[in-house]
Scaffold this active site. Structure first.
Site, PDB file in Angstrom:
ATOM      1  N   ARG A  83       0.852  -1.195   0.000  1.00  0.00           N
ATOM      2  CA  ARG A  83       0.000   0.000   0.000  1.00  0.00           C
ATOM      3  C   ARG A  83       0.888   1.246   0.000  1.00  0.00           C
ATOM      4  O   ARG A  83       0.591   2.243  -0.632  1.00  0.00           O
ATOM      5  CB  ARG A  83      -0.944   0.011   1.218  1.00  0.00           C
ATOM      6  N   TYR A  98     -17.443  15.950 -15.048  1.00  0.00           N
ATOM      7  CA  TYR A  98     -17.840  14.543 -14.923  1.00  0.00           C
ATOM      8  C   TYR A  98     -18.807  14.396 -13.741  1.00  0.00           C
ATOM      9  O   TYR A  98     -18.550  14.904 -12.646  1.00  0.00           O
ATOM     10  CB  TYR A  98     -16.596  13.676 -14.726  1.00  0.00           C
ATOM     11  N   ASP A 155      -8.230  18.821 -14.111  1.00  0.00           N
ATOM     12  CA  ASP A 155      -8.477  17.451 -14.540  1.00  0.00           C
ATOM     13  C   ASP A 155      -8.170  17.417 -16.040  1.00  0.00           C
ATOM     14  O   ASP A 155      -8.915  17.976 -16.847  1.00  0.00           O
ATOM     15  CB  ASP A 155      -9.937  17.077 -14.240  1.00  0.00           C
ATOM     16  N   LYS A 163      -8.761   6.243 -18.857  1.00  0.00           N
ATOM     17  CA  LYS A 163      -9.162   6.746 -20.173  1.00  0.00           C
ATOM     18  C   LYS A 163      -7.995   6.681 -21.167  1.00  0.00           C
ATOM     19  O   LYS A 163      -7.450   5.633 -21.371  1.00  0.00           O
ATOM     20  CB  LYS A 163      -9.725   8.160 -20.022  1.00  0.00           C
TER      21      LYS A 163
HETATM   22  O1  P1T Z   1     -13.709   6.422 -13.522  1.00  0.00           O
HETATM   23  P1  P1T Z   1     -12.496   6.988 -12.854  1.00  0.00           P
HETATM   24  O2  P1T Z   1     -11.192   6.383 -13.275  1.00  0.00           O
HETATM   25  O3  P1T Z   1     -12.654   7.028 -11.356  1.00  0.00           O
HETATM   26  O4  P1T Z   1     -12.371   8.518 -13.365  1.00  0.00           O
HETATM   27  C1  P1T Z   1     -13.290   9.503 -13.021  1.00  0.00           C
HETATM   28  C2  P1T Z   1     -13.228  10.643 -13.997  1.00  0.00           C
HETATM   29  C3  P1T Z   1     -12.508  11.773 -13.685  1.00  0.00           C
HETATM   30  N1  P1T Z   1     -12.425  12.827 -14.523  1.00  0.00           N
HETATM   31  C4  P1T Z   1     -13.037  12.807 -15.718  1.00  0.00           C
HETATM   32  C5  P1T Z   1     -12.922  14.000 -16.624  1.00  0.00           C
HETATM   33  C6  P1T Z   1     -13.767  11.691 -16.118  1.00  0.00           C
HETATM   34  O5  P1T Z   1     -14.352  11.708 -17.317  1.00  0.00           O
HETATM   35  C7  P1T Z   1     -13.880  10.561 -15.236  1.00  0.00           C
HETATM   36  C8  P1T Z   1     -14.668   9.363 -15.583  1.00  0.00           C
HETATM   37  N2  P1T Z   1     -15.538   9.538 -16.664  1.00  0.00           N
HETATM   38  C9  P1T Z   1     -16.356   8.578 -17.166  1.00  0.00           C
HETATM   39  C10 P1T Z   1     -16.458   7.323 -16.685  1.00  0.00           C
HETATM   40  C11 P1T Z   1     -17.148   9.032 -18.331  1.00  0.00           C
HETATM   41  O6  P1T Z   1     -17.683   8.172 -19.090  1.00  0.00           O
HETATM   42  O7  P1T Z   1     -17.246  10.238 -18.548  1.00  0.00           O
END
Ligand code: P1T
Length: 385
Positions: A46, A98, A169, A194
């Site tokens: 961790r 998001y 972000d 992503k």
């Molecule tokens: O899903 P995660 O890895 O926890 O990421 C969250 C997140 C953070 N910032 C942005 C700009 C995002 O688009 C996302 C996650 N977005 C999607 C799952 C979506 O389909 O838009």
């Protein structure tokens, strides 16, 4: 070193134990000590794991940052950055973002005494008007999800006062197309799920910074809270990130062609893509980004039901949440990724039920355009009714 070279080499030294050229997946939770307090630099996974460390060095290099902490998801990375604040602190947030970030802010962190004001951050006067004496953080997402608005990172950084933090972000743009730290931001956050991972096979997140004190607090939070990626996911993100430049060039090219196709179609009311000259912030996009990315959204002519039918008619675009993989995805944000934002609030911001979002993949763009064309045709009758 230039971007592609960093993506392939940063953090990717041969394994010290075996000489393995590719960083191994250190699938271990713990490490045998030579004596109490005598380690080889690793004691518990961790806290620290060699596969994760390699990923963190690679991701830091992509954003040209001195520090990176990797997390088990983009949300975990976002939560770690918000941990820089305490009860009574205020955050100015983009009102297009998001849905999961909105949910974290409004339903989790606000219970801990943090205050959030959502404004259209594409308008600097709205940002200035929202600032309070206790404002500690500006939370920027640019381009925004799902309306693809742009926020001027340099301008936000210029209005920041000492002690305030600008976090960006950078998930939609990726470090290949946009460098928030160079534009004056203090922290960059990614959902590595992503584009950075790029293959829709791992969930992950990361926070990068050049500020030693911020980095130390985030690192502390990473260990104290424990939202870390496992070694397998760290490995998958690291492997994906090596081809980020190649993939982003294709995403960018394909999305531009798809956006132009949709913009020229009489079936389409409006296309949101920063690469179109009709985008109200196209000039800022050209200044702030090195390309316009693979995400776009659009509104079809006709009732909202047409959008719901449309997403069932595409064959190559899979109806799915998420984005940034090599394969194309299609979604209805209001019913999927942004469902946690109350309907009234969502519609006020422009995320209507008829809005369709595309994550344009790197398939042959002619096939993608044909697929969208046949879905437009199939749903045309409904629009005329
Ligand atoms: O899903 P995660 O890895 O926890 O990421 C969250 C997140 C953070 N910032 C942005 C700009 C995002 O688009 C996302 C996650 N977005 C999607 C799952 C979506 O389909 O838009």
């Amino acid at each position: 070193m230039r971007f592609s070279t960093r993506a392939i080499h940063a953090g990717q030294d041969p394994d010290p134990a075996t000489g393995a050229t590719i960083v191994p997946i250190y699938q271990t939770s713990t490490y045998t000590l030579e004596a109490v307090g005598v380690t080889k630099g690793y004691d518990y996974s961790r806290t620290v794991n060699p596969t994760r460390v390699a990923l963190e060095r690679q991701l830091a290099a992509l954003e040209d940052a001195r520090h990176c902490s990797a997390f088990g998801s983009g949300m975990a990375a976002t939560a770690a950055v918000l941990n820089l604040l305490g009860a009574g602190d205020h955050v100015v947030v983009t009102d297009d973002l998001y849905g999961g970030t909105y949910r974290l802010f409004s339903r989790v962190l606000s219970r801990y005494g943090l205050e959030f004001t959502y404004v259209d951050m594409s308008d600097l006067t709205e940002i200035r008007a929202a600032v309070r004496p206790n404002t500690k953080l500006f939370w920027v997402e640019t381009p925004t999800n799902p309306l693809l608005k742009l926020i001027d990172v340099r301008a936000v950084a210029e209005l920041r006062r000492p002690g305030q933090i600008v976090a960006v972000d950078n998930t939609f743009a990726t470090p290949y197309l946009q460098s928030p730290l160079a534009l004056g931001a203090d922290v960059v956050v990614h959902s590595t799920t992503k584009y950075i991972g790029g293959h829709s096979d791992a969930i992950g997140g990361a926070a990068m910074t050049n500020d030693d004190a911020i980095a130390e607090t985030i690192k502390f939070h990473q260990n104290a809270v424990g939202g870390v990626p496992g070694p397998m996911d760290a490995y998958l993100v690291m492997r994906g990130a090596k081809t980020l430049a190649l993939r982003m060039r294709e995403h960018d090219r394909n999305a531009q062609a798809v956006a132009e196709f949709l913009a020229a179609s009489p079936d389409v009311e409006r296309v949101n893509y920063p690469g179109l000259e009709t985008h109200p912030q196209h000039a800022l996009a050209k200044r702030q980004m090195r390309g316009f990315g693979g995400m776009l959204s659009f509104a079809l002519r006709g009732p909202a039901q047409r959008a719901l039918d449309f997403v069932k008619c595409t064959k190559l675009f899979s109806l799915a949440e998420s984005l940034g993989g090599v394969e194309s995805l299609i979604s209805i944000p209001s019913r999927m990724t942004h469902g946690s934002i109350p309907k009234e609030e969502r519609e006020r911001r422009g995320v209507t039920d008829g809005l369709v979002r595309l994550s344009v993949g790197i398939e042959d763009v002619e096939d993608l355009i044909e697929d969208l064309g046949q879905a437009l045709e199939q749903t045309r009758e409904l629009a005329l009714r």
